[in-house]
Design a protein around this motif. Structure first.
Motif, PDB file in Angstrom:
ATOM      1  N   GLU A   1       3.847 148.928  50.678  1.00  0.00           N
ATOM      2  CA  GLU A   1       5.264 149.112  51.030  1.00  0.00           C
ATOM      3  C   GLU A   1       5.912 150.053  50.028  1.00  0.00           C
ATOM      4  OE1 GLU A   1       9.454 148.712  50.685  1.00  0.00           O
ATOM      5  OE2 GLU A   1       8.141 147.778  49.215  1.00  0.00           O
ATOM      6  N   ASN A   2       6.602 151.065  50.543  1.00  0.00           N
ATOM      7  CA  ASN A   2       7.343 152.005  49.715  1.00  0.00           C
ATOM      8  C   ASN A   2       8.635 152.346  50.432  1.00  0.00           C
ATOM      9  OD1 ASN A   2       8.204 153.915  47.904  1.00  0.00           O
ATOM     10  ND2 ASN A   2       6.597 155.402  48.367  1.00  0.00           N
ATOM     11  N   ASN A   3       9.761 151.859  49.941  1.00  0.00           N
ATOM     12  CA  ASN A   3      11.074 152.104  50.555  1.00  0.00           C
ATOM     13  C   ASN A   3      11.099 151.708  52.026  1.00  0.00           C
ATOM     14  OD1 ASN A   3      12.289 153.119  48.188  1.00  0.00           O
ATOM     15  ND2 ASN A   3      11.294 155.090  48.534  1.00  0.00           N
ATOM     16  N   ASN A   4      10.573 150.502  52.329  1.00  0.00           N
ATOM     17  CA  ASN A   4      10.562 149.935  53.684  1.00  0.00           C
ATOM     18  C   ASN A   4       9.653 150.668  54.660  1.00  0.00           C
ATOM     19  OD1 ASN A   4      12.409 147.790  53.164  1.00  0.00           O
ATOM     20  ND2 ASN A   4      14.051 149.301  53.166  1.00  0.00           N
ATOM     21  N   ASN A   5       8.716 151.440  54.160  1.00  0.00           N
ATOM     22  CA  ASN A   5       7.733 152.122  54.994  1.00  0.00           C
ATOM     23  C   ASN A   5       6.333 151.812  54.489  1.00  0.00           C
ATOM     24  OD1 ASN A   5       9.403 153.748  56.845  1.00  0.00           O
ATOM     25  ND2 ASN A   5      10.149 154.615  54.928  1.00  0.00           N
ATOM     26  N   GLY A   6       5.361 151.832  55.404  1.00  0.00           N
ATOM     27  CA  GLY A   6       3.974 151.616  55.036  1.00  0.00           C
ATOM     28  C   GLY A   6       3.333 152.916  54.577  1.00  0.00           C
ATOM     29  N   THR A   7       2.535 152.821  53.515  1.00  0.00           N
ATOM     30  CA  THR A   7       1.824 153.986  52.995  1.00  0.00           C
ATOM     31  C   THR A   7       0.407 153.571  52.618  1.00  0.00           C
ATOM     32  OG1 THR A   7       2.511 153.568  50.716  1.00  0.00           O
ATOM     33  CG2 THR A   7       3.944 154.984  52.035  1.00  0.00           C
ATOM     34  N   ASN A   8      -0.434 154.536  52.360  1.00  0.00           N
ATOM     35  CA  ASN A   8      -1.791 154.336  51.838  1.00  0.00           C
ATOM     36  C   ASN A   8      -2.607 153.303  52.612  1.00  0.00           C
ATOM     37  OD1 ASN A   8      -1.076 156.129  49.744  1.00  0.00           O
ATOM     38  ND2 ASN A   8      -0.236 154.437  48.567  1.00  0.00           N
ATOM     39  N   PRO A   9      -2.859 153.502  53.906  1.00  0.00           N
ATOM     40  CA  PRO A   9      -3.641 152.519  54.648  1.00  0.00           C
ATOM     41  C   PRO A   9      -5.088 152.441  54.124  1.00  0.00           C
ATOM     42  CG  PRO A   9      -3.300 154.490  55.971  1.00  0.00           C
ATOM     43  CD  PRO A   9      -2.478 154.652  54.723  1.00  0.00           C
ATOM     44  N   VAL A  10      -5.554 151.209  53.934  1.00  0.00           N
ATOM     45  CA  VAL A  10      -6.917 150.972  53.484  1.00  0.00           C
ATOM     46  C   VAL A  10      -7.523 149.927  54.428  1.00  0.00           C
ATOM     47  CG1 VAL A  10      -8.387 150.068  51.642  1.00  0.00           C
ATOM     48  CG2 VAL A  10      -6.366 151.456  51.072  1.00  0.00           C
ATOM     49  N   ILE A  11      -8.626 150.276  55.086  1.00  0.00           N
ATOM     50  CA  ILE A  11      -9.291 149.318  55.960  1.00  0.00           C
ATOM     51  C   ILE A  11     -10.073 148.345  55.093  1.00  0.00           C
ATOM     52  CG2 ILE A  11     -11.011 149.021  57.779  1.00  0.00           C
ATOM     53  CD1 ILE A  11     -10.180 151.845  58.775  1.00  0.00           C
ATOM     54  N   ILE A  12      -9.730 147.067  55.204  1.00  0.00           N
ATOM     55  CA  ILE A  12     -10.367 146.004  54.422  1.00  0.00           C
ATOM     56  C   ILE A  12     -11.533 145.390  55.182  1.00  0.00           C
ATOM     57  CG2 ILE A  12      -9.962 143.758  53.310  1.00  0.00           C
ATOM     58  CD1 ILE A  12      -8.455 146.082  51.991  1.00  0.00           C
ATOM     59  N   PHE A  13     -11.374 145.270  56.494  1.00  0.00           N
ATOM     60  CA  PHE A  13     -12.402 144.655  57.341  1.00  0.00           C
ATOM     61  C   PHE A  13     -12.422 145.398  58.659  1.00  0.00           C
ATOM     62  CE2 PHE A  13     -13.740 141.551  60.548  1.00  0.00           C
ATOM     63  CZ  PHE A  13     -14.914 141.101  59.998  1.00  0.00           C
ATOM     64  N   ASN A  14     -13.613 145.688  59.157  1.00  0.00           N
ATOM     65  CA  ASN A  14     -13.757 146.428  60.416  1.00  0.00           C
ATOM     66  C   ASN A  14     -15.035 145.966  61.091  1.00  0.00           C
ATOM     67  OD1 ASN A  14     -12.720 148.637  62.061  1.00  0.00           O
ATOM     68  ND2 ASN A  14     -14.593 149.711  61.515  1.00  0.00           N
ATOM     69  N   ASP A  15     -14.910 145.074  62.081  1.00  0.00           N
ATOM     70  CA  ASP A  15     -16.113 144.535  62.730  1.00  0.00           C
ATOM     71  C   ASP A  15     -15.869 144.324  64.207  1.00  0.00           C
ATOM     72  OD1 ASP A  15     -18.666 143.470  63.034  1.00  0.00           O
ATOM     73  OD2 ASP A  15     -17.980 141.463  62.574  1.00  0.00           O
TER      74      ASP A  15
END
Length: 131
Positions: free
Chosen positions: A117-131
């Motif tokens: 979260e940065n100023n009420n926006n999502g940033t830096n998406p990181v996939i933690i699980f993908n199955d």
């Protein structure tokens, strides 16, 4: 005898729940197909809309932002789409928010992604699980 006590206890519990008075307040409008929500430390809350996005709503019910739009990769229909949201236990330090959704490009994939979260926006998406 034990069964009778269990049944009696269940009936008493049900009747006490049914006799309670509940009030309903509309906090906000315009949310389509909400699936989950989480309260943020500042009193605002985030609501997932099943088919497309996570939105931040103020404690007074005003839309603050579309935190992240998942529409380009969310599977649509049935019990799919954007399902869950939770804050990292150290959210106040790292600003991480986790989302669970059903991803679809060529097949269905269960996915957990972490956004910052940065100023009420999502940033830096990181996939933690993908199955």
């Amino acid at each position: 005898m034990k069964l009778s006590l269990v049944v009696f206890s269940i009936l008493v519990s049900i009747s006490s729940v049914l006799s309670q008075n509940y009030t309903f307040d509309t906090i906000t409008t315009g949310i389509r197909e909400p699936t989950s929500f989480v309260f943020l430390p500042n009193g605002n809350f985030m609501v997932n809309q099943q088919h497309d996005s996570a939105k931040i709503i103020s404690s007074s019910g005003q839309l603050i932002s579309c935190f992240w739009n998942f529409r380009d990769s969310c599977a649509l229909g049935g019990e799919s789409g954007l399902i869950g949201v939770c804050l990292d236990p150290d959210y106040t330090l790292n600003r991480y928010i986790y989302f669970y959704y059903i991803h679809y490009i060529t097949n269905y994939v269960y996915r957990i992604v972490r956004l910052t979260e940065n100023n009420n926006n999502g940033t830096n998406p990181v996939i933690i699980f993908n199955d």
